[in-house]
Scaffold this active site. Sequence first.
Site, PDB file in Angstrom:
ATOM      1  N   ASP A  30      44.272  35.437  39.867  1.00  0.00           N
ATOM      2  CA  ASP A  30      45.261  36.406  39.665  1.00  0.00           C
ATOM      3  C   ASP A  30      46.677  35.416  39.153  1.00  0.00           C
ATOM      4  OD1 ASP A  30      46.221  38.833  41.892  1.00  0.00           O
ATOM      5  OD2 ASP A  30      48.046  37.798  40.700  1.00  0.00           O
ATOM      6  N   ASN A  84      43.174  45.878  48.842  1.00  0.00           N
ATOM      7  CA  ASN A  84      44.345  47.100  49.159  1.00  0.00           C
ATOM      8  C   ASN A  84      43.701  48.160  48.414  1.00  0.00           C
ATOM      9  OD1 ASN A  84      46.245  45.070  50.237  1.00  0.00           O
ATOM     10  ND2 ASN A  84      46.619  44.303  47.975  1.00  0.00           N
ATOM     11  N   GLN A  91      47.708  49.438  47.038  1.00  0.00           N
ATOM     12  CA  GLN A  91      47.201  49.091  45.742  1.00  0.00           C
ATOM     13  C   GLN A  91      47.932  49.275  44.596  1.00  0.00           C
ATOM     14  OE1 GLN A  91      43.399  51.326  45.349  1.00  0.00           O
ATOM     15  NE2 GLN A  91      42.889  50.130  43.403  1.00  0.00           N
ATOM     16  N   HIS A  97      39.221  45.911  43.248  1.00  0.00           N
ATOM     17  CA  HIS A  97      39.338  44.281  43.190  1.00  0.00           C
ATOM     18  C   HIS A  97      39.183  44.080  44.576  1.00  0.00           C
ATOM     19  CE1 HIS A  97      43.537  45.792  42.756  1.00  0.00           C
ATOM     20  NE2 HIS A  97      43.713  44.838  43.494  1.00  0.00           N
TER      21      HIS A  97
HETATM   22  P1  5GP Z   1      46.868  45.313  44.162  1.00  0.00           P
HETATM   23  O1  5GP Z   1      48.242  45.305  44.743  1.00  0.00           O
HETATM   24  O2  5GP Z   1      46.326  46.219  43.141  1.00  0.00           O
HETATM   25  O3  5GP Z   1      45.774  44.822  45.278  1.00  0.00           O
HETATM   26  O4  5GP Z   1      46.690  44.085  43.485  1.00  0.00           O
HETATM   27  C1  5GP Z   1      46.880  43.738  42.093  1.00  0.00           C
HETATM   28  C2  5GP Z   1      46.825  42.221  41.801  1.00  0.00           C
HETATM   29  O5  5GP Z   1      46.628  41.959  40.429  1.00  0.00           O
HETATM   30  C3  5GP Z   1      48.181  41.566  41.933  1.00  0.00           C
HETATM   31  O6  5GP Z   1      48.094  40.426  42.658  1.00  0.00           O
HETATM   32  C4  5GP Z   1      48.526  41.084  40.466  1.00  0.00           C
HETATM   33  O7  5GP Z   1      49.225  39.910  40.390  1.00  0.00           O
HETATM   34  C5  5GP Z   1      47.276  41.109  39.675  1.00  0.00           C
HETATM   35  N1  5GP Z   1      47.398  41.310  38.210  1.00  0.00           N
HETATM   36  C6  5GP Z   1      48.121  42.481  37.596  1.00  0.00           C
HETATM   37  N2  5GP Z   1      48.118  42.375  36.414  1.00  0.00           N
HETATM   38  C7  5GP Z   1      47.305  41.546  36.109  1.00  0.00           C
HETATM   39  C8  5GP Z   1      46.722  40.800  34.902  1.00  0.00           C
HETATM   40  O8  5GP Z   1      46.990  41.248  33.670  1.00  0.00           O
HETATM   41  N3  5GP Z   1      45.977  39.678  35.103  1.00  0.00           N
HETATM   42  C9  5GP Z   1      45.671  39.078  36.185  1.00  0.00           C
HETATM   43  N4  5GP Z   1      44.960  37.936  36.170  1.00  0.00           N
HETATM   44  N5  5GP Z   1      45.975  39.351  37.442  1.00  0.00           N
HETATM   45  C10 5GP Z   1      46.732  40.624  37.231  1.00  0.00           C
END
Ligand code: 5GP
Length: 114
Positions: A30, A84, A91, A97
């Site tokens: 992440d 999430n 999310q 993911h």
């Molecule tokens: P969500 O809140 O959708 O479950 O989590 C999305 C996750 O994706 C977050 O922890 C955020 O830091 C990560 N994330 C968002 N954009 C990128 C990216 O471009 N590269 C990586 N490696 N992680 C990302």
Amino acid sequence: MSTCIFCRIARGEAPARVVLELPRVIAFHDIRPLAPVHVLVVPREHVASLWELTDPQLAGELLASAAQVARQLDLERGFRLIANTRDDGGQEVAHLHLHVLGGRSLGPMLARRV
Ligand code: 5GP
Ligand code: ZN
């Protein structure tokens, strides 16, 4: 072609620190880690969230991949898996993911508020 960020990472068009690559699944660190180990396990095909996941084979591969990541990164003391899902689930990226979090004691699952 999808401009979704996780689709772009899966196609190798955007950079990521990859830890596992399988035909249908990719895992990478992440970008804003919340724990010493914070890896995202992602299907290569665009599935918007767990709500839309109907392929039990892919579901199994995602779960097995998360366990493989945990072993690969030496999380024998334990870890947490988070998916999430949609708005109430918090999310932010609309491509399914699993978060693999570990490397420290993670405390209670949620703040105690219902
Ligand atoms: P969500 O809140 O959708 O479950 O989590 C999305 C996750 O994706 C977050 O922890 C955020 O830091 C990560 N994330 C968002 N954009 C990128 C990216 O471009 N590269 C990586 N490696 N992680 C990302
Ligand atoms: Zn996508």
